[in-house]
Structures are given as C-alpha cells and as structure tokens.
Design a protein around this motif. Structure first.
Motif, short mmCIF file in Angstrom:
data_model
loop_
_atom_site.label_atom_id
_atom_site.label_comp_id
_atom_site.label_asym_id
_atom_site.label_seq_id
_atom_site.Cartn_x
_atom_site.Cartn_y
_atom_site.Cartn_z
N ILE A 1 4.20 13.29 8.10
CA ILE A 1 4.48 12.32 7.04
C ILE A 1 4.17 10.90 7.54
O ILE A 1 3.57 10.10 6.83
CB ILE A 1 5.95 12.41 6.61
N SER A 2 4.58 10.62 8.76
CA SER A 2 4.34 9.30 9.34
C SER A 2 2.85 9.02 9.44
O SER A 2 2.40 7.89 9.22
CB SER A 2 4.99 9.20 10.72
N GLU B 1 9.05 14.33 -3.23
CA GLU B 1 9.61 14.99 -2.05
C GLU B 1 8.53 15.16 -0.98
O GLU B 1 8.16 16.26 -0.60
CB GLU B 1 10.23 16.33 -2.42
N LEU B 2 8.04 14.05 -0.46
CA LEU B 2 6.95 14.06 0.51
C LEU B 2 7.28 14.90 1.74
O LEU B 2 6.39 15.50 2.35
CB LEU B 2 6.64 12.61 0.93
N GLU B 3 8.56 14.97 2.10
CA GLU B 3 8.93 15.69 3.32
C GLU B 3 8.91 17.20 3.15
O GLU B 3 9.01 17.95 4.14
CB GLU B 3 10.33 15.25 3.78
N ASN B 4 8.74 17.68 1.92
CA ASN B 4 8.77 19.12 1.66
C ASN B 4 7.63 19.82 2.39
O ASN B 4 6.46 19.55 2.15
CB ASN B 4 8.66 19.35 0.14
N PHE C 1 8.69 1.66 7.95
CA PHE C 1 8.34 0.41 7.31
C PHE C 1 8.93 -0.77 8.08
O PHE C 1 10.12 -0.79 8.37
CB PHE C 1 8.84 0.37 5.87
N GLU C 2 8.09 -1.75 8.37
CA GLU C 2 8.59 -2.96 9.00
C GLU C 2 9.37 -3.82 8.02
O GLU C 2 10.27 -4.58 8.39
CB GLU C 2 7.42 -3.77 9.57
N ARG C 3 9.03 -3.71 6.74
CA ARG C 3 9.64 -4.55 5.71
C ARG C 3 10.57 -3.71 4.84
O ARG C 3 10.55 -2.47 4.88
CB ARG C 3 8.54 -5.18 4.84
N ASN C 4 11.37 -4.42 4.04
CA ASN C 4 12.30 -3.75 3.13
C ASN C 4 11.79 -3.68 1.69
O ASN C 4 12.33 -2.92 0.89
CB ASN C 4 13.65 -4.48 3.13
N ASP C 5 10.78 -4.49 1.36
CA ASP C 5 10.45 -4.65 -0.06
C ASP C 5 9.51 -3.59 -0.62
O ASP C 5 9.14 -3.67 -1.80
CB ASP C 5 9.90 -6.05 -0.34
N ASN D 1 0.81 -1.22 0.00
CA ASN D 1 0.00 0.00 0.00
C ASN D 1 0.84 1.27 0.00
O ASN D 1 0.31 2.36 -0.21
CB ASN D 1 -0.93 0.02 1.21
N VAL D 2 2.13 1.12 0.26
CA VAL D 2 3.05 2.26 0.23
C VAL D 2 4.33 1.83 -0.47
O VAL D 2 4.87 0.77 -0.19
CB VAL D 2 3.40 2.76 1.65
#
Length: 388
Positions: free
Chosen positions: A294-295, A284-287, A326-330, A51-52
């Motif tokens: 963001i979180s 640039e989501l953090e902009n 993210f808990e995962r890396n993929d 989803n992300v």
C-alpha cells in the motif's frame, strides 16, 4: 479537467454539508510541494493539488458512501445520465418534494484559456427517477485569482450557462456540462474500483508486465493473454514449471493469491492513470495487501518521476497506520457516522503535522475514531453470558 472541490447539501445519508477539497488547505513550502502537482501559477501565487486523498474511519462510518458520492459527481460531469451512474444509489432516500444540491468547482485548460468553474446542480426524485431541476455554470479566468479564498468566490461572476434556457435540448437527467465538454473537448479520466472491494477476479486484456507480476509473486515467470476470435486464453508459467493454459480468469484463483490478483488489477489501473492523468478510486485499499505494498502505491502517486501527469489516488481505509505515510494532514479526511455521515479534514482537527497521525487516531483524540464503548461492552457481555 481537474476537480478542485465538491460540496453536497441535503444528501439522505449525510449530516449537513459534505465538503471535499482536493487542494491543500495548509501552507505549501518547497519541500512538500514535491509530493503534489502544480495546478496553475499567477504572478502572485502558485496553486497545487493533492495527489493522494484518504478517507479514514471505523466500520460503517460512511467511507464507501463518500467514494460513491465522488464517483457520482465524476459521472455527472462526464455527461453520463445520472440515473445510469453506477453509484447513483448514494442519492437513494430523497423524499418527494425534497432536493439535493451540488457545488462542483473544477479547473479547465484549453489551448487559449485556463479557467476555474463552478457547476451548481439541484437534483430531485420524481416517479422514482432522478431529475436535474435546475443548474448553472460559471467560469472565470485564472488571471483574476490571487488567493485560495478568491479561487472559490464566484459572487461577482456572471452565469455562462443556465439550465432554464437550455433544458429543451437536454434529457432531464443529463447535466449542462455536455455543452461545456463539447466546446472545450474535455472530460474527467477516472476509474473506480468499487466493484472490486468484495470481488477479487483479474481484469486484464493484455500481457501482464513482467516487472509487475514479479513484484507480487516472484515465483511466476509470466502471465500472458492470447486473444483469439471469440475468446482469450490465459498462459501462466511458474519458474521451473510447465506452462499452464487456462480458459477463464476465474481459474487463476486456484494458482494466484488474492493479494496478487488485487495487486495486478490495482497497479495496472494506476499505471494507465499515470500515463493519461486522472483519478483512481479504491475502497478499502488495505484489503488483501500488506502495508508495504500500500505504501508503495501511495509513494508512486507522490513521486513526480512516476506520476508525471498529476494523477490522483482517492481511497478509503480502516488502517490508521497508513496515515503516517503522509507528511501533511490536509489530504486526510476523518469520516464519522453519528445521526448521519460527516467528514472533516484532519488539518482542522490536528493542527500540527509532527504528531503521529495513527496514534492520534487510535487514541480517540480525533473523536469518533474508536468503536463506541457501550456497544463494545454489550457485545462482550452477550458473549460471556452465552446469549448469542
């Protein structure tokens, strides 16, 4: 319609094949499945989608170009003439007699059928215009799929549509997807916010929800839009203050912070996507945002109670601390630019999920994630010597 994978070859700005997989590449267990959306199930397996999806890299690594590539493919699949897609400049630089090819895998669901499909598109440039020179579409029922490897294997599947047969009915820059979409009554619901990366102006046509405006600025009582025949008036009221009536959205820049403006835009788009399912693309989501905002957005996309229809957030960031959400890396891609843009899924670089991702990124463990040392020293010495 849901996108499963995009593979682009011979793009002018890229090095090798650019491959973006929207499905998890690591094993999915019952716990982390809660952060994903189920795509479909067979008697032997359940398939999920992320989803992300995040694209992370240093300045000028090519993150924006990757988002433009995704937006281009979405537009092409939605029957938009490829010369009219806003992000078609990602194909600028195609030399005469050269081609760019796309393999796009997508999931389609109608009342009677669920299918996995492969669109193979070859594009060239003639007389400074893009042209689809060949194209095929293959489809297979999900009941034939047992593993993820089989999901993308179309070697024994016959072609459904071929551009050579149908080209006389099409403009040369419109995909054969127009026939598929008409038959299945499907399209991709997506919004790209790339135009707002450096432009910060409110884009709303209706009253802003009180809960949303309060989240970004609790001093505001309401923000309402009063539509008249030829124009809209903006009614802004701060708590314990008199209402202000503005004529143009640009006037809001005098009263609202840049973070509030971008926040309202971003979260309103997200809410619409939540309601209908689809994709939100942000560069640039953090902009203009702090980390907690963001979180919050990322967590909303991973929360099935909020994201009921499996919407997908696709974003780029320089902010490596976001990776720790993210808990995962993929669902993280590392973008680099060394003689051409490359992207690599973090799960292929960092095998363990329990290593703190931001520290791996900042330490240079992932390779190419820190500014080049030689460039740093050249700049430092130039400043010291007053040569710039």
């Amino acid at each position: 319609m849901k996108i499963l994978k995009i593979a682009a070859k011979d793009l002018p700005l890229f090095n090798g094949i650019c491959e973006i997989d929207f499905l998890p590449q690591q094993r999915v267990n019952s716990e982390n499945a809660e952060n994903m959306s189920e795509l479909f199930s067979t008697p032997s397996n359940t398939f999920y989608k992320n989803n992300v999806i995040s694209f992370t890299g240093i300045n000028a690594s090519g993150k924006t170009s990757v988002l433009k590539l995704i937006t281009f493919v979405f537009g092409m699949l939605n029957n938009t003439p490829i010369n009219s897609i806003t992000c078609s400049e990602v194909l600028d630089g195609i030399a005469d007699n050269n081609t760019v090819s796309f393999e796009t895998f997508f999931f389609s669901e109608t009342q009677n059928n669920k299918s996995i499909n492969l669109l193979n598109t070859v594009i060239a440039k003639e007389d400074n215009k893009l042209k689809i020179v060949s194209e095929t579409l293959k489809s297979k029922d999900v009941s034939k799929i047992r593993t993820k490897k089989a999901l993308y294997d179309f070697s024994d599947i016959e072609t459904n549509f071929t551009r050579d047969v149908n080209s006389e009915f099409l403009l040369d820059d419109v995909s054969i997807m127009v026939a598929f979409n008409k038959r299945n009554k499907e399209s991709i619901n997506y919004t790209d916010m790339l135009r707002y990366t450096n432009i910060n102006e409110l884009d709303i046509s209706e009253d802003c929800p009180v809960e949303l405006i309060s989240f970004f600025d609790p001093s505001i009582e309401y923000l309402k839009i009063n539509k008249e025949k030829n124009k809209s008036n903006i009614h802004l009221k701060f708590k314990s203050k008199n209402e202000m009536i503005l004529n143009q959205f640009s006037e809001l820049n005098r009263y609202l912070s840049s973070g509030t403006i971008k926040g309202i835009n971003t979260f309103l788009y997200a809410i619409r996507i939540f309601n209908n399912g689809g994709y939100l693309i942000i560069d640039e989501l953090e902009n203009h945002f702090n980390r907690e905002i963001i979180s919050t957005l990322i967590r909303f996309y991973m929360d099935k109670k909020v994201n009921k229809k499996g919407a997908t957030l696709i974003f780029s960031t320089h902010y490596s601390e976001l990776l720790d959400e993210f808990e995962r890396n993929d669902n993280i891609y590392i973008v680099k630019n060394r003689q051409g843009i490359t992207i690599e899924n973090l799960s292929k670089i960092l095998k363990r999920n329990d290593i703190k991702k931001s520290e791996a990124y900042q330490s240079g463990l992932l390779g190419g994630t820190l500014p080049m040392y030689d460039a740093y020293m050249d700049l430092k010495n130039a400043i010291i010597s007053d040569s710039i």
